[in-house]
Design an enzyme around this catalytic site. Structure first.
Site, PDB file in Angstrom:
ATOM      1  N   HIS A 162       0.817  -1.213   0.000  1.00 61.42           N
ATOM      2  CA  HIS A 162       0.000   0.000   0.000  1.00 61.42           C
ATOM      3  C   HIS A 162       0.849   1.260   0.000  1.00 61.42           C
ATOM      4  CE1 HIS A 162      -3.311   2.577   1.919  1.00 61.42           C
ATOM      5  NE2 HIS A 162      -3.877   2.076   0.851  1.00 61.42           N
ATOM      6  N   LYS A 205       3.273   4.396  -1.183  1.00 61.89           N
ATOM      7  CA  LYS A 205       3.362   5.330  -2.308  1.00 61.89           C
ATOM      8  C   LYS A 205       4.651   6.122  -2.135  1.00 61.89           C
ATOM      9  CE  LYS A 205      -1.283   4.798  -1.561  1.00 61.89           C
ATOM     10  NZ  LYS A 205      -1.903   4.355  -0.310  1.00 61.89           N
ATOM     11  N   ASP A 217      16.339  11.016  -8.748  1.00 58.94           N
ATOM     12  CA  ASP A 217      17.780  11.287  -8.681  1.00 58.94           C
ATOM     13  C   ASP A 217      18.358  11.161  -7.280  1.00 58.94           C
ATOM     14  OD1 ASP A 217      17.817  11.674 -11.396  1.00 58.94           O
ATOM     15  OD2 ASP A 217      17.786  13.874 -11.293  1.00 58.94           O
ATOM     16  N   HIS A 276      -9.192  11.206   2.193  1.00 58.86           N
ATOM     17  CA  HIS A 276      -8.320  10.042   2.100  1.00 58.86           C
ATOM     18  C   HIS A 276      -7.003  10.255   2.853  1.00 58.86           C
ATOM     19  CE1 HIS A 276      -5.805   7.017  -0.264  1.00 58.86           C
ATOM     20  NE2 HIS A 276      -6.860   6.298   0.067  1.00 58.86           N
ATOM     21  N   LYS A 307      -4.095  10.510   5.606  1.00 57.49           N
ATOM     22  CA  LYS A 307      -3.684   9.708   6.758  1.00 57.49           C
ATOM     23  C   LYS A 307      -2.716  10.572   7.574  1.00 57.49           C
ATOM     24  CE  LYS A 307      -4.027   6.751   2.979  1.00 57.49           C
ATOM     25  NZ  LYS A 307      -5.383   6.354   3.084  1.00 57.49           N
ATOM     26  N   ASP A 309       0.054  18.327  19.436  1.00 57.03           N
ATOM     27  CA  ASP A 309       0.539  19.501  20.176  1.00 57.03           C
ATOM     28  C   ASP A 309       1.287  20.537  19.334  1.00 57.03           C
ATOM     29  OD1 ASP A 309      -0.544  18.371  22.411  1.00 57.03           O
ATOM     30  OD2 ASP A 309       1.353  17.738  23.300  1.00 57.03           O
TER      31      ASP A 309
END
Length: 480
Positions: free
Chosen positions: A222, A224, A229, A398, A400, A405
């Protein structure tokens, strides 16, 4: 009909044997064990095959390996940093990092996650802006392009990406694209062949041995990641597809969070990509200094944390718990799915009961209805404790994101659910810098204006039918 009793007896015996295997051999947590026993009880024949596909645990053997030279260098650096934390000699760019040395230590010891403090971090919450920046960076690539995405679609955005990859491969740039078999199951061979014919390389994570029959379908990469470079890295929630640009009629505007990093953390992102690539491909990437060209660009502390079913520890979940338990003022969470296990739910509940301002934002539009009802069931527990819950209305949420604080934050691919913590291969950036944490907190506050507040009174007044769906979803949530 004379054989029916024998058939039923065989099914019963198989169910009992499988139940014993689940209980004694798999060594699962009690909630997962009971969930699978319920499946076997109510659908004994189909449940057997469902377990074979979705229930078997992945072998804990090391599936990610690299050559000794790079491994030795990584372990030496990790040990040096561990010693500096224990000896209280860790050199920090900002004193705000010091209160979180125990979190840094935990991720170092259990995840080999080096802390780098020389990073420049740019935050994207809009797909149009994120992909404009990514495609522009890809166009400027001189040495190599390494991409890992859960979903790659052959649509307008997918074609724009392929155009760049083909062009760069023809220019002699090393192009490697790794995608997940389940997430990109609709990706056509024509798309892949076009990149390969230009000189690029494309690999699949956990491909099926038999077409259309993947026994590892429950274990998905899952992650990404994009590394250009060895100097620029992208990590976050956006996949490759038109819906992430807000073009989907079903979801509308797509609200996600992604970060672009320049600095030492890119080396750690590169390591993660190479380990995944070497598992998926027969054409291994060997240690080469040209892959690690990151230059100091800023002063943001970053740890790149990986987790997956190959590990004995749920590193990202443990990091979330540690962050929440350190909170003195507030905890802001954005997640499309909210199915925490008892340990994480207890951490949030304790924070609320301790006077910490815990706010959770979830989407109004479900992309997986069953998971959606499990989310609402768990949200009720925190509403009862006194947490604040927002329902994002502008489109699909979507992101996450976890912020504590105004000092530290986490952005990555892991949702607040059992699948992300135990079944998926995930990667998050843990960010140690007040400026970045405040930017993410400001975005959270902006999203509140596009949300409605879910009160405990409103939650209690939901219909009996919704309560029933929540109950069933909650019962099976450990194996969703």
């Amino acid at each position: 009909m004379i054989f029916l009793p024998y058939v039923l007896s065989v099914i019963l015996i198989l169910n009992v044997l499988l139940a014993l295997a689940i209980i004694f051999l798999e060594r699962r947590d009690a909630s997962s064990t009971w969930a699978w026993l319920m499946v076997l009880l109510f659908i004994p024949i189909a449940g057997f095959f469902l377990y074979l596909i979705f229930g078997r645990k992945l072998s804990k053997k090391e599936i990610f390996t690299w050559d000794k030279k790079s491994r030795l260098g990584l372990l030496t650096a990790v040990q040096d940093q561990l010693r500096s934390i224990k000896d209280h000699t860790l050199k920090v760019y900002h004193e705000d990092i010091v209160p979180y040395e125990d979190l840094i230590y935990m991720q170092l010891k259990n995840n080999d996650a080096l802390l780098t403090q020389d990073n420049e971090v740019e935050i994207f919450t809009d797909g149009q802006k994120k992909f404009h920046a990514l495609l522009e960076d890809l166009e400027q690539a001189q040495e190599h392009i390494h991409l890992l995405y859960y979903i790659v679609r052959d649509d307008q955005l997918g074609q724009r990406l392929a155009d760049v990859l083909v062009r760069k491969a023809e220019q002699g740039v090393e192009v490697k694209l790794l995608y997940d078999d389940m997430g990109s199951r609709k990706l056509r061979r024509k798309y892949i062949r076009r990149i390969e014919e230009a000189g690029g390389m494309v690999e699949t994570f956990f491909p099926p041995l038999i077409p259309k029959l993947n026994m590892k379908i429950n274990y998905r990469n899952h992650r990404k990641l994009a590394i250009i470079d060895g100097k620029i890295g992208y990590i976050g929630g956006f996949n490759i597809g038109d819906e992430y640009l807000g073009y989907s009629k079903r979801f509308g505007y797509w609200r996600d969070t992604h970060v672009r990093i320049k600095g030492g953390a890119v080396n750690n992102m590169q390591t993660r990509f190479i380990l995944d690539w070497n598992h998926a491909s027969r054409d291994d990437i060997f240690y080469d200094e040209r892959y690690f060209q990151a230059e100091a660009e800023g002063d943001v502390g970053v740890q790149i944390i990986s987790s997956g079913p190959d590990s004995d520890w749920e590193q990202i979940k443990n990091g979330y718990i540690k962050m929440i338990m350190s909170a003195k003022e507030y905890v802001y969470i954005q997640t499309p799915y909210f199915i925490p296990d008892d340990s994480l739910l207890d951490a949030m509940r304790i924070a609320v009961l301790s006077g910490v301002d815990v706010r959770i934002m979830i989407p109004n539009k479900p992309d997986h209805p069953f998971v959606y009802w499990a989310t609402y069931s768990n949200i009720g527990e925190l509403l009862k404790a006194g947490a604040t819950v927002y329902i994002y209305q502008k489109g699909f949420l979507h992101a996450k994101t976890l912020i504590v604080d105004g000092n530290i934050a986490s952005v990555g691919t892991a949702n607040i659910d059992v699948r992300s913590f135990r079944l998926n291969f995930e990667v998050n950036a843990f960010l140690y810098h007040p400026k970045i944490a405040h930017v993410l907190a400001d975005r959270f506050h902006e999203d509140i204006t596009d949300s409605t507040k879910l009160t405990f009174k409103l939650y209690k007044n939901r219909s009996t039918w919704i309560k029933f769906k929540e109950a069933i979803a909650r019962l099976l949530s450990p194996i969703l």
